[in-house]
Design a protein around this motif. Structure first.
Motif, PDB file in Angstrom:
ATOM      1  N   VAL A  29      12.874   1.523 -43.818  1.00 41.44           N
ATOM      2  CA  VAL A  29      12.972   0.533 -44.896  1.00 41.44           C
ATOM      3  C   VAL A  29      13.600  -0.729 -44.316  1.00 41.44           C
ATOM      4  N   GLN A  72       9.182  -0.555 -50.370  1.00 44.47           N
ATOM      5  CA  GLN A  72      10.047   0.237 -49.484  1.00 44.47           C
ATOM      6  C   GLN A  72       9.577   1.693 -49.441  1.00 44.47           C
ATOM      7  N   TYR A  81      18.522  -0.859 -50.220  1.00 46.72           N
ATOM      8  CA  TYR A  81      17.646   0.148 -50.810  1.00 46.72           C
ATOM      9  C   TYR A  81      18.464   1.222 -51.517  1.00 46.72           C
ATOM     10  N   LYS A 116      20.024  -0.050 -54.740  1.00 46.41           N
ATOM     11  CA  LYS A 116      19.082  -0.156 -55.853  1.00 46.41           C
ATOM     12  C   LYS A 116      18.764   1.215 -56.449  1.00 46.41           C
ATOM     13  N   ASP A 172       9.705  -4.569 -54.977  1.00 45.44           N
ATOM     14  CA  ASP A 172      10.315  -4.324 -53.674  1.00 45.44           C
ATOM     15  C   ASP A 172      10.529  -2.833 -53.436  1.00 45.44           C
ATOM     16  N   LEU A 173      10.997  -2.134 -54.471  1.00 45.83           N
ATOM     17  CA  LEU A 173      11.210  -0.695 -54.294  1.00 45.83           C
ATOM     18  C   LEU A 173       9.909   0.041 -53.969  1.00 45.83           C
TER      19      LEU A 173
END
Ligand code: ADP
Length: 622
Positions: A604, A594, A610, A613, A590-591
């Motif tokens: 994002v 983004q 975000y 994280k 996922d990062l």
């Protein structure tokens, strides 16, 4: 009779007038004469379409009375009734041109007034009170408007003929300014010559001269004379016209501060004979792309005004052109119908278009710097012209287009681009984005720059849409570096990528499963060099086009998103080590996505998540 107050804006303008001692006050006359001429035009046009309206011999008169300290400017044009006097003279009409310049210094004010005038109110530069008596065509009653600048009064009155008479009570001489000169007929005559010579209607004055008798004695006689030559500037021969004359005419007609970028004055003889004086402005009018922009082309027939905004005689993609087309062959008596004479209009338009095109081409090859200035102002217009109607006009316009490119960020034409394509380069590469700076930061760009391929910067919202109608130039297809497969690799490199993809199939499938709501595919790619990931789309709609469509409320149209991973990046190496740890992969997939969004200039999905994280990761690393 009640004294009425001027509207705030008008008051402000009047104050400017009163304090205009540093300005060229001479221009008041030009402004009033030009209003008179407009009024005569309007009456003429009405008489063509309304049989009830007769036309007297059109005339402008100027009278000077030294004892009374007055100048009178009369015309037998359309005239104004009481309401119109109130509306037109109580409020300033031409405010648009200076309104947006809110914080004017005295110098700027002088510039505005001097360079393009401010209409009727400029009378107050030289007069401390002004009277206007007017009678509208086909109306019985006349009205009188009087003002000493503090306010104004309107009353009913009688007037024998139609038209307007404006009387200025000239100010007394002051230390700074000698207003008396405006009471000198010869002075007035030379001002008419200087500023209003091209007015098409006769401007008459009664002038004194001396007749010499046989016995040598001189006798003073008064004669009525037409003081202007009445030849409009475009009808004069080029030799007679100075560059200044061309520029002044333009600036006065279009209330433009800046000189035109290009002036075209030519004559065509043949089936449809005409004279044209055309200008390319050096600045884009602020309302150019809005619906209230008025086309600046006027149509005349043998020196007589026919219509403004003559869109019939120039193609829409050249709508920035201003000026005059004066045709010898249009039949005036049928006024409105003439515009339906498509054939004549079409021939005229084709010829005008061609001249403009040739002139632009010449500018492009011979005056590159000027052409780039032009393109900065009106380039988008040409691109829209190419795009419109599924590209019907693309052949006319394509070679006039330019794009900035990775080659020193300079403008390049498509012809130039193709002529300097690198050996082995098959396509015309472009990258779209909001600005050159954002494009320069695209991860996808590096690889192409390594190969020294030139990439066009598509920063105009129309650019990428354009490729859907032009598709190719000189047999070379347009190719977005952000879409589909770039096909830059050698056979060995391709095989290598296939091998890596197979080796990492499980990991890639896992990421794909995690991101399945967000992207249509996750794949390894050779597009990237120093960045770990990027977002691309398939060959159809690009992410950038999606953004443009969104601006036009086309929310439903989405580009196909594909996450591409750089297999040679250290990050992918690390990721491989954790391929079996589902928690880690979930979080990092996922990062990565983004990150790719951010690099594509997209927001994002969830900024809060975000940031959380990233913060956790930072803490872990410290
Ligand atoms: P502009 O001419 O730019 O519209 P002006 O302040 O000079 O602005 O004039 C305002 C309006 O007054 C004009 O638009 C026109 O309708 C009217 N007007 C001015 N002078 C005359 C005239 N001599 N005859 C008829 N109408 C006039």
């Amino acid at each position: 009779m009640a004294i009425k107050q001027f509207k705030t804006e008008s008051k402000r303008l009047l104050d400017m007038m009163a304090n205009s001692i540093y300005t060229n006050t001479d221009i008041f006359l030009r402004e009033l004469i030009s209003n008179a001429s407009d009024a005569l035009d309007k009456r003429h046009i009405l008489s063509l379409t309304d049989s009830g309206i007769k036309e007297d011999e059109p005339l402008i008169r100027i009278d000077v009375d030294k004892t009374e300290r007055t100048i009178t400017i009369s015309d037998n044009g359309i005239g104004m009734n009481r309401e119109e006097l109130e509306d037109n003279l109580g409020t300033i009409a031409r405010s648009g041109s200076y309104e947006f310049k809110k914080d004017l210094s005295t110098k700027d004010e002088a510039d505005i007034i001097g360079q393009f005038g401010v209409g009727f109110y400029s009378a107050f530069m030289v007069a401390d009170s002004v009277e206007v008596v007017s009678r509208k065509v086909n109306e019985e009653n006349a009205a009188k408007w009087v003002s000493n600048m503090d306010g104004y009064e309107i009353s009913s009155c009688k007037k024998d003929d139609y038209g307007t008479v404006i009387t200025l009570h000239i100010r007394k001489n002051s230390k700074e300014k000698k207003y008396d000169k405006y009471l000198d007929k010869n002075e007035i005559r030379s001002l008419v010559k200087k500023y209003s010579d091209f007015i098409r209607y006769p401007i008459r004055m009664t002038l004194e001269s001396y007749d010499y008798k046989e016995d040598g004695k001189a006798e003073k006689v008064s004669k009525e004379e037409t003081v202007n030559s009445m030849i409009p500037i475009w009808k004069k021969s080029k030799k007679e016209i100075k560059n200044d004359d061309y520029e002044n005419f333009y600036m006065q007609e279009y209330y433009d501060y800046s000189k035109p970028l290009k002036t075209l004055h030519y004559k065509v003889e043949g089936n449809t004979s005409y004279t044209a004086l055309l200008y390319i402005p050096s600045q884009r009018p602020i309302n150019y792309y809005s619906s209230d922009y008025k086309l600046g082309l006027k149509l005349y027939s043998r020196g007589v005004f026919i219509k403004d905004e003559a869109k019939e005689i120039v193609s829409d993609y050249f709508r920035f052109i201003r000026g005059v087309v004066d045709s010898d062959d249009l039949n005036l008596n049928i006024s409105r119908e003439i515009l339906q004479q498509d054939f004549q209009m079409n021939t005229l338009r084709k010829s005008v278009d061609k001249k403009i095109k040739t002139s632009l081409e010449n500018m492009l090859t011979k005056e590159r710097e000027n052409y780039e200035k032009f393109f900065d102002c009106f380039g988008s217009q040409l691109k829209y012209g190419c795009y419109d109607g599924f590209g019907v006009n693309k052949d006319v316009l394509i070679d006039l287009l330019m794009f900035k490119s990775t080659n020193e960020d300079k403008y390049v034409t498509l012809k130039e681009y193709v002529s300097r394509m690198k050996e082995g380069q098959k396509e015309i590469y472009y990258a779209s984005g909001e600005s050159v700076d954002t494009i320069k930061k695209l991860p996808q760009l590096e690889k192409l720059l390594d190969k020294q391929y030139e990439v066009l910067y598509f920063t105009d919202s129309v650019d990428e849409f354009l490729t859907s109608v032009i598709r190719e130039y000189d047999g070379k297809m347009f190719k977005s570096i952000l879409k589909g497969d770039l096909d830059l690799d050698s056979k060995e490199e391709k095989e290598e990528l296939v091998k890596k993809s197979e080796e990492n199939k499980d990991l890639l499938d896992k990421i794909k499963e995690i991101l399945k709501e967000k992207v249509s595919d996750v794949r390894l790619s050779s597009r990237l060099k120093s960045y770990p990931v990027c977002l691309v789309s398939d060959d159809n709609l690009s992410i950038d086009m999606e953004k443009v469509l969104k601006q036009f409320n086309q929310d439903g149209v989405k580009a196909n998103r594909i996450l591409e991973i750089n297999p040679d990046h250290e990050l992918f190496g690390k990721l491989k080590q954790f391929a079996d740890n589902n928690d880690v992969i979930r979080e990092y997939a996922d990062l990565l996505y983004q990150q790719a969004l951010l690099m594509a200039g997209l927001p994002v999905d969830d900024p809060e998540d975000y940031v959380k994280k990233i913060t956790e990761l930072m803490l872990k690393a410290m």
